[in-house]
Design a protein around this motif. Sequence first.
Motif, PDB file in Angstrom:
ATOM      1  N   LEU A  14     -44.843 -10.626  -0.828  1.00  0.00           N
ATOM      2  CA  LEU A  14     -45.397 -10.388  -1.957  1.00  0.00           C
ATOM      3  C   LEU A  14     -46.672 -11.224  -1.782  1.00  0.00           C
ATOM      4  CD1 LEU A  14     -42.991 -10.852  -4.903  1.00  0.00           C
ATOM      5  CD2 LEU A  14     -43.789  -8.626  -3.980  1.00  0.00           C
ATOM      6  N   LYS A  15     -46.991 -12.436  -1.251  1.00  0.00           N
ATOM      7  CA  LYS A  15     -48.206 -12.881  -1.283  1.00  0.00           C
ATOM      8  C   LYS A  15     -48.808 -12.529  -0.010  1.00  0.00           C
ATOM      9  CE  LYS A  15     -46.230 -17.507  -2.505  1.00  0.00           C
ATOM     10  NZ  LYS A  15     -45.794 -18.845  -2.035  1.00  0.00           N
ATOM     11  N   ALA A  16     -48.493 -11.727   0.688  1.00  0.00           N
ATOM     12  CA  ALA A  16     -49.335 -10.960   1.987  1.00  0.00           C
ATOM     13  C   ALA A  16     -49.639  -9.823   1.316  1.00  0.00           C
ATOM     14  CB  ALA A  16     -48.287 -10.736   3.039  1.00  0.00           C
ATOM     15  N   LEU A  17     -48.933  -9.261   0.446  1.00  0.00           N
ATOM     16  CA  LEU A  17     -49.461  -8.068  -0.446  1.00  0.00           C
ATOM     17  C   LEU A  17     -50.512  -8.194  -1.495  1.00  0.00           C
ATOM     18  CD1 LEU A  17     -46.001  -6.213  -0.925  1.00  0.00           C
ATOM     19  CD2 LEU A  17     -48.108  -5.638   0.715  1.00  0.00           C
ATOM     20  N   ASN A  23     -43.324 -16.739  -7.318  1.00  0.00           N
ATOM     21  CA  ASN A  23     -42.387 -17.960  -7.514  1.00  0.00           C
ATOM     22  C   ASN A  23     -40.680 -17.340  -7.289  1.00  0.00           C
ATOM     23  OD1 ASN A  23     -40.957 -16.756 -10.071  1.00  0.00           O
ATOM     24  ND2 ASN A  23     -42.979 -17.703 -11.003  1.00  0.00           N
ATOM     25  N   ASP A  24     -39.864 -18.258  -7.131  1.00  0.00           N
ATOM     26  CA  ASP A  24     -38.483 -17.825  -6.822  1.00  0.00           C
ATOM     27  C   ASP A  24     -38.021 -16.689  -7.873  1.00  0.00           C
ATOM     28  OD1 ASP A  24     -38.692 -19.269  -4.543  1.00  0.00           O
ATOM     29  OD2 ASP A  24     -37.546 -20.948  -5.523  1.00  0.00           O
ATOM     30  N   TYR A  25     -37.992 -16.962  -9.267  1.00  0.00           N
ATOM     31  CA  TYR A  25     -37.833 -16.335 -10.295  1.00  0.00           C
ATOM     32  C   TYR A  25     -38.266 -14.831 -10.027  1.00  0.00           C
ATOM     33  CZ  TYR A  25     -36.831 -13.905 -14.538  1.00  0.00           C
ATOM     34  OH  TYR A  25     -36.371 -12.985 -15.298  1.00  0.00           O
ATOM     35  N   MET A  26     -39.428 -14.623  -9.778  1.00  0.00           N
ATOM     36  CA  MET A  26     -40.015 -13.401  -9.669  1.00  0.00           C
ATOM     37  C   MET A  26     -39.523 -12.617  -8.352  1.00  0.00           C
ATOM     38  SD  MET A  26     -43.857 -12.597  -8.539  1.00  0.00           S
ATOM     39  CE  MET A  26     -45.037 -11.145  -9.251  1.00  0.00           C
ATOM     40  N   VAL A  27     -39.485 -13.465  -7.283  1.00  0.00           N
ATOM     41  CA  VAL A  27     -38.599 -12.672  -6.412  1.00  0.00           C
ATOM     42  C   VAL A  27     -37.366 -12.072  -6.510  1.00  0.00           C
ATOM     43  CG1 VAL A  27     -37.922 -12.943  -3.678  1.00  0.00           C
ATOM     44  CG2 VAL A  27     -40.064 -13.830  -4.514  1.00  0.00           C
ATOM     45  N   ARG A  28     -36.496 -13.057  -7.338  1.00  0.00           N
ATOM     46  CA  ARG A  28     -34.938 -12.611  -7.293  1.00  0.00           C
ATOM     47  C   ARG A  28     -34.868 -11.610  -8.440  1.00  0.00           C
ATOM     48  NH1 ARG A  28     -34.640 -18.054  -7.843  1.00  0.00           N
ATOM     49  NH2 ARG A  28     -34.373 -18.061 -10.331  1.00  0.00           N
ATOM     50  N   HIS A  47     -43.490   3.048  -2.805  1.00  0.00           N
ATOM     51  CA  HIS A  47     -44.066   3.692  -3.846  1.00  0.00           C
ATOM     52  C   HIS A  47     -44.111   2.870  -5.147  1.00  0.00           C
ATOM     53  CE1 HIS A  47     -45.696   7.596  -2.499  1.00  0.00           C
ATOM     54  NE2 HIS A  47     -44.570   7.946  -2.080  1.00  0.00           N
ATOM     55  N   TYR A  48     -42.885   2.307  -5.142  1.00  0.00           N
ATOM     56  CA  TYR A  48     -42.660   1.326  -6.236  1.00  0.00           C
ATOM     57  C   TYR A  48     -43.660   0.140  -6.229  1.00  0.00           C
ATOM     58  CZ  TYR A  48     -40.186  -1.840  -9.550  1.00  0.00           C
ATOM     59  OH  TYR A  48     -39.730  -2.561 -10.662  1.00  0.00           O
ATOM     60  N   LEU A  49     -43.653  -0.444  -4.911  1.00  0.00           N
ATOM     61  CA  LEU A  49     -44.571  -1.630  -5.013  1.00  0.00           C
ATOM     62  C   LEU A  49     -46.166  -1.267  -5.131  1.00  0.00           C
ATOM     63  CD1 LEU A  49     -42.411  -3.794  -2.409  1.00  0.00           C
ATOM     64  CD2 LEU A  49     -42.832  -4.283  -4.710  1.00  0.00           C
ATOM     65  N   SER A  50     -46.532  -0.221  -4.776  1.00  0.00           N
ATOM     66  CA  SER A  50     -47.909   0.291  -4.769  1.00  0.00           C
ATOM     67  C   SER A  50     -48.047   0.492  -5.934  1.00  0.00           C
ATOM     68  CB  SER A  50     -48.016   1.125  -3.755  1.00  0.00           C
ATOM     69  OG  SER A  50     -47.515   2.341  -3.805  1.00  0.00           O
ATOM     70  N   GLN A  51     -47.295   1.288  -6.763  1.00  0.00           N
ATOM     71  CA  GLN A  51     -47.845   1.602  -8.322  1.00  0.00           C
ATOM     72  C   GLN A  51     -47.613   0.287  -9.175  1.00  0.00           C
ATOM     73  OE1 GLN A  51     -48.765   4.404  -9.352  1.00  0.00           O
ATOM     74  NE2 GLN A  51     -48.772   5.378  -7.290  1.00  0.00           N
ATOM     75  N   THR A  52     -46.615  -0.607  -8.897  1.00  0.00           N
ATOM     76  CA  THR A  52     -46.592  -1.765  -9.815  1.00  0.00           C
ATOM     77  C   THR A  52     -47.783  -2.710  -9.471  1.00  0.00           C
ATOM     78  OG1 THR A  52     -44.979  -2.645  -8.283  1.00  0.00           O
ATOM     79  CG2 THR A  52     -44.032  -1.702 -10.145  1.00  0.00           C
ATOM     80  N   ALA A  53     -48.095  -2.528  -8.255  1.00  0.00           N
ATOM     81  CA  ALA A  53     -49.316  -3.643  -7.736  1.00  0.00           C
ATOM     82  C   ALA A  53     -50.558  -3.039  -8.622  1.00  0.00           C
ATOM     83  CB  ALA A  53     -49.607  -3.406  -6.485  1.00  0.00           C
ATOM     84  N   ARG A 172     -51.173  -1.148   2.482  1.00  0.00           N
ATOM     85  CA  ARG A 172     -50.809  -2.482   2.616  1.00  0.00           C
ATOM     86  C   ARG A 172     -49.129  -2.613   2.593  1.00  0.00           C
ATOM     87  NH1 ARG A 172     -54.456  -3.673  -1.629  1.00  0.00           N
ATOM     88  NH2 ARG A 172     -56.335  -4.008  -0.670  1.00  0.00           N
ATOM     89  N   VAL A 173     -48.471  -2.041   1.634  1.00  0.00           N
ATOM     90  CA  VAL A 173     -47.118  -2.317   1.548  1.00  0.00           C
ATOM     91  C   VAL A 173     -46.398  -1.683   3.021  1.00  0.00           C
ATOM     92  CG1 VAL A 173     -44.879  -1.403   0.401  1.00  0.00           C
ATOM     93  CG2 VAL A 173     -46.832  -2.105  -0.726  1.00  0.00           C
ATOM     94  N   THR A 174     -46.888  -0.509   3.373  1.00  0.00           N
ATOM     95  CA  THR A 174     -46.308  -0.020   4.630  1.00  0.00           C
ATOM     96  C   THR A 174     -46.656  -0.979   5.720  1.00  0.00           C
ATOM     97  OG1 THR A 174     -46.967   2.298   3.950  1.00  0.00           O
ATOM     98  CG2 THR A 174     -46.623   2.051   6.116  1.00  0.00           C
ATOM     99  N   LYS A 175     -47.686  -1.732   5.902  1.00  0.00           N
ATOM    100  CA  LYS A 175     -48.030  -2.739   6.851  1.00  0.00           C
ATOM    101  C   LYS A 175     -47.169  -3.814   6.809  1.00  0.00           C
ATOM    102  CE  LYS A 175     -52.638  -0.935   7.837  1.00  0.00           C
ATOM    103  NZ  LYS A 175     -54.081  -1.140   7.571  1.00  0.00           N
ATOM    104  N   VAL A 176     -47.006  -4.304   5.646  1.00  0.00           N
ATOM    105  CA  VAL A 176     -46.429  -5.798   5.491  1.00  0.00           C
ATOM    106  C   VAL A 176     -44.791  -5.441   5.651  1.00  0.00           C
ATOM    107  CG1 VAL A 176     -45.762  -7.530   3.773  1.00  0.00           C
ATOM    108  CG2 VAL A 176     -48.131  -7.007   4.176  1.00  0.00           C
ATOM    109  N   LEU A 177     -44.274  -4.396   5.029  1.00  0.00           N
ATOM    110  CA  LEU A 177     -43.017  -4.184   5.235  1.00  0.00           C
ATOM    111  C   LEU A 177     -42.216  -3.323   6.208  1.00  0.00           C
ATOM    112  CD1 LEU A 177     -42.254  -3.734   1.221  1.00  0.00           C
ATOM    113  CD2 LEU A 177     -42.244  -5.952   2.697  1.00  0.00           C
TER     114      LEU A 177
END
Length: 178
Positions: A14-17, A23-28, A47-53, A172-177
């Motif tokens: 997430l930080k790389a994105l 924080n831990d709660y956010m990731v969980r 798609h989910y991560l890019s749209q929410t970003a 970015r998501v495609t590259k990081v994940l």
Amino acid sequence: MATTTAIKITGEQLKALGWSHVNDYMVRDLNRTLEKYSINTPARIRHYLSQTAHESGLGKWTKELANGKIYEHRKDLGNIHPGDGPKFKGAGYIQLTGRKNYQQFANEMGDPRIMEGVDYVSKTYPWASAGFWWKINGMNKACDNGESVEQITVRVNGGKNGLQDRWEQYGRVTKVLV
């Protein structure tokens, strides 16, 4: 049928994105949401991560910046009481909006406090409310059908607002994940 994988997102990813306030709660919460709403294929996650970003400014905003008065008396959103517009304005990393949607989300989560409104949802369920929106709008199927970033953006936004940024986030998501 899309092939599913057990993809877990880490705080480092997430930080790389570029996400803020990681924080831990956010990731969980993110990983619980991905599992609960079957956002579990590379296309769905991208798609989910890019749209929410884009919608949240990479996690900076968990609620709509406008005051919500535009939603006052919007019966299509279930806003039938005075003050419903501001109380049930957009919350979460994708803006869940309206009394009707909040009530459905409260039922889904088994948490009546969701009906307290935007402040509670934005603090407690930023990922889950976005995942719920994703589910009720059939976004997994859209991803499985190969819809483009532009097509997904129109579904999320109602138009093409921020399309260039959404494409960049998707890249970015495609590259990081990978």
